[in-house]
Enzyme design. Structure first.
Site, short mmCIF file in Angstrom:
data_model
loop_
_atom_site.label_atom_id
_atom_site.label_comp_id
_atom_site.label_asym_id
_atom_site.label_seq_id
_atom_site.Cartn_x
_atom_site.Cartn_y
_atom_site.Cartn_z
CG LEU A 157 -2.03 -1.06 1.24
CD1 LEU A 157 -2.65 -1.17 2.63
CD2 LEU A 157 -3.09 -0.72 0.20
N PRO A 158 0.31 2.40 -0.37
CG PRO A 158 -0.93 3.95 -1.60
CD PRO A 158 -1.04 2.61 -0.94
CE LYS B 101 4.58 0.59 -3.02
NZ LYS B 101 3.82 1.32 -1.97
CG PHE C 131 13.53 3.15 2.99
CD1 PHE C 131 14.41 4.10 3.47
CD2 PHE C 131 13.65 1.85 3.46
CE1 PHE C 131 15.38 3.78 4.41
CE2 PHE C 131 14.61 1.50 4.39
CZ PHE C 131 15.48 2.47 4.87
CG ASN D 93 6.42 5.29 6.74
OD1 ASN D 93 7.49 5.70 7.17
ND2 ASN D 93 6.13 4.01 6.67
NE ARG E 160 -2.78 9.11 -3.90
CZ ARG E 160 -1.63 9.62 -4.39
NH1 ARG E 160 -0.54 8.86 -4.46
NH2 ARG E 160 -1.58 10.87 -4.78
NE ARG F 150 42.74 10.97 3.96
CZ ARG F 150 43.61 11.50 3.10
NH1 ARG F 150 43.19 12.37 2.20
NH2 ARG F 150 44.88 11.16 3.15
CG HIS F 151 44.51 8.78 9.30
ND1 HIS F 151 45.58 9.59 8.95
CD2 HIS F 151 44.41 7.86 8.32
CE1 HIS F 151 46.10 9.17 7.82
NE2 HIS F 151 45.42 8.12 7.40
CG ASN G 42 48.97 11.45 5.68
OD1 ASN G 42 48.19 11.42 6.61
ND2 ASN G 42 48.81 10.65 4.63
NE ARG H 222 47.40 5.78 8.22
CZ ARG H 222 47.94 4.61 7.88
NH1 ARG H 222 48.82 4.05 8.70
NH2 ARG H 222 47.61 4.02 6.75
CD GLU I 77 44.21 3.40 2.74
OE1 GLU I 77 43.16 2.80 2.43
OE2 GLU I 77 44.38 4.62 2.53
CE1 TYR J 34 52.68 6.69 -10.57
CE2 TYR J 34 52.79 7.02 -12.95
CZ TYR J 34 52.57 7.53 -11.68
OH TYR J 34 52.25 8.85 -11.51
CG HIS K 34 43.11 4.13 6.70
ND1 HIS K 34 44.30 4.52 7.27
CD2 HIS K 34 42.58 3.21 7.55
CE1 HIS K 34 44.49 3.86 8.41
NE2 HIS K 34 43.46 3.06 8.60
CD GLN K 35 43.02 9.64 -0.60
OE1 GLN K 35 42.83 10.83 -0.84
NE2 GLN K 35 44.15 9.03 -0.88
#
Length: 630
Positions: free
Chosen positions: A94-95, A99, A101, A216, A242, A308-309, A315, A365, A385, A407, A451-452
């Site tokens: 039903l509405p 659904k 979601f 809802n 409805r 991120r840390h 880094n 880290r 990571e 690379y 981590h990234q």
């Protein structure tokens, strides 16, 4: 088999040469060749089967019978085998039962796993084909209205046609048909269109909890295109009418010959799930995923923060991998981080702050960055990571010099490239799936200090990014990414840069940051006054419409998030959390280092918080320029 053995070795009665047991031992020492054993099986042709049996076989396998394959031509065999891997998911309910979601959650999850999934909403087709500017009111949905019924049938067939077209493309693997599909007649039409072409399952969502329905309905009227610009009282009255029109003809799935998943009051935590004739890899994963998503519910006022840390020693040296500790800049970020999170704590419906847990990797880290956060902490091995293999501890320039082939291979395809003796992004998606499942299951807010590469994968899931885009997602250093679940299963996102100067200059003091954030955020956490007033009106009218008591209405209310630093400090001082981070009232969590656990188990509006300084934005722009390399 026994007759064969008796023919090769018989034991005549009264024979005194050898006993049967001795002959049997001798036989067991020999090697029996089954090439001499011919088994003849008479396979009945399709013509010999009754029509009922043939239909049952086709329904069970969801593929054409052998005779139909032959009639279509033997060259079609490859095409049919390919389409057998395709899956159609048909929503029923039903509405206002969630659904859409479920559709958005499933689409996000399956695309993230690498199964291309599309969502076909019949309501969107209905709105596109409507004639004139009049609203399609409740009378339009009356089963006895010939014009409305014809228009809805047309929208249904257009959506079904587009869905089948998508599944017949090379790219499409899963399609979700989002509609009420409220009668057995309508569901039979779907089966007739799909049977013999693709596999399909139904997902029926049933909800009878008044508080959940009220929330809802509120979300439906605030965000549905059907009620944009419509008076609040008129919208409430029309939507309730409805629903009654649909209830008059609604038929729940009861046919045990159908393949279905039925969710009954799952979002309340007191419901159950009924699984009928569900098998296979993808349907099995869908069942497990729905159990996690429904556990957390659709209306919880929680947040997910990704960061991120703080800057590490590696880094500073542009080295990848390793297990280095924080630099002085990173330590300053760890000192400031609690103020950022505490200033943005949401509140639940009854006004209490939503519980928060902190997830880190097992690398120092992230542990150091999260150390000052006054919440329960959990360490996941799965959040470590990406494993750089032989390239661990190297700079990208060194990799290009010492391993030029590696690379270049990585530059061409970061998603699938795997470091020698290391991991790829696809490997990380598989590794992080248990984290995603647990994150969906949790009803509390979560801070993930990661981590990234890990946060790229998690952010890609939450924001429904295509797999190919995940390795290039920009996750800036010293920035909190706040994600807010929406009622339709999508996420709102906001980036909160933290003004920690990268270099030898002074760092922002936590008290200065709190004041800056309080002054700059102001109304950001609050709804616009007009929308807030509309919510209040809707909740009062809906409470009366669905028969909620005072307690249920209060439980269904939308909780406003906590204010900035002062409100958060009052909450802490009030006894919910002590200064040491130990929870005092419900006793469900503690947040000291001794309670840390190790776990190795298994086009969006983006607002930039005005607390960011020009230097921070410049640093973020510079970082974004090299995101492709990293």
């Amino acid at each position: 088999m026994w007759d064969f053995l008796k023919q090769t070795h018989s034991w005549p009665h009264g024979s005194s040469s050898k006993s049967p047991s001795e002959e049997l031992k001798k036989l067991l020492k020999k090697v029996v060749s089954f090439r001499d054993l011919h088994i003849h099986v008479n396979v009945a042709s399709d013509a010999s089967l009754t029509s009922l049996e043939a239909k049952a076989q086709q329904e069970e396998a969801h593929i054409p019978s052998s005779s139909s394959l032959y009639a279509a031509g033997q060259n079609n065999t490859h095409r049919v085998v390919l389409e057998q891997k395709k899956l159609a998911i048909i929503l029923v309910g039903l509405p206002g039962r969630g659904k859409t979601f479920l559709c958005n959650k499933l689409k996000c999850y399956l695309n993230w796993l690498g199964h291309p999934t599309a969502h076909f909403n019949v309501g969107q087709y209905r709105r596109k084909i409507k004639e004139g500017a009049d609203m399609q009111d409740a009378e339009f949905f009356d089963h006895n209205n010939p014009a409305g019924r014809a228009a809805r049938e047309r929208a249904f067939h257009l959506a079904l046609q587009d869905m089948m077209g998508y599944l017949h493309t090379e790219a499409g693997q899963v399609a979700i048909l989002d509609a009420t599909n409220s009668t057995q007649e309508r569901r039979n039409k779907v089966c007739e269109a799909l049977r013999g072409r693709v596999r399909y399952i139904f997902i029926e969502n049933i909800c009878a909890d008044p508080a959940v329905l009220q929330q809802n309905y509120l979300n439906k009227m605030l965000y549905s295109p059907d009620y944009q610009g419509v008076d609040t009282e008129q919208a409430v009255s029309d939507f309730m009418l409805r629903i009654r029109k649909y209830e008059d003809i609604y038929e729940p799935i009861e046919d045990r010959n159908m393949h279905y998943i039925k969710l009954t009051d799952m979002v309340t935590g007191r419901g159950h799930i009924d699984i009928n004739r569900i098998s296979g890899y993808l349907p099995g994963k869908i069942v497990f995923f729905l159990m996690q998503v429904c556990k957390s519910g659709m209306t919880n006022a929680r947040r997910i923060w990704l960061t991120r840390h703080g800057e590490s020693i590696y880094n500073q040296k542009a080295l990848i991998g390793g297990d280095s500790s924080l630099s002085p800049n990173g330590a300053a970020y760890a000192e400031v981080l609690p103020e950022v999170i505490l200033s943005r704590l949401p509140k639940s419906a009854d006004g209490t702050p939503v519980p928060v847990s902190v997830w880190t990797s097992t690398l120092q880290r992230t542990i150091q960055t999260a150390a000052a956060l006054p919440f329960a902490k959990l360490r996941w091995k799965a959040l470590d990571e990406i494993d750089a293999g032989i390239c661990d501890g190297m700079t990208y320039a060194q990799i290009a010099e010492k391993h030029p082939a590696e690379y270049e291979a990585r530059k061409k395809d970061k998603l699938r490239y795997r470091y020698p003796r290391g991991e790829s992004y696809l490997d990380m998606i598989a590794r992080l799936e248990p984290v995603i499942s647990e994150m969906e299951r949790e009803g509390e807010s979560i801070v993930i200090v990661g981590h990234q590469a890990v946060l790229r994968v998690i952010f890609g899931y939450l924001m429904a990014q295509p797999q190919a885009a995940i390795p290039s997602i920009h996750i800036p250093l010293h920035t909190v990414i706040e994600l807010t679940p929406r009622p339709d299963g999508t996420m709102g996102v906001e980036y909160i840069p933290v003004p920690i100067q990268l270099g030898d200059g002074p760092h922002a003091h936590p008290s200065d940051l709190a004041a800056s954030m309080e002054a700059s955020m102001g109304e950001q956490q609050q709804l616009p006054p007009a929308l807030l007033q509309q919510q209040c009106q809707l909740q009062a009218q809906l409470a009366a419409a669905v028969g909620c008591g005072a307690a249920a209405a209060a439980a269904a209310a939308v909780g406003a998030p906590a204010g900035p630093a002062e409100d958060a400090a009052v909450v802490i001082g009030g006894g919910v959390f002590s200064k040491a981070g130990e929870q005092q009232q419900d006793g469900s969590r503690a947040s000291s280092e001794s309670t840390d656990s190790f776990v190795s188990a298994p086009a969006e509006m983006q607002r930039m918080s005005s607390c960011s300084s020009s230097s921070t934005i410049a640093q973020m722009a510079a970082a974004a320029a090299v995101a492709q390399m990293h």
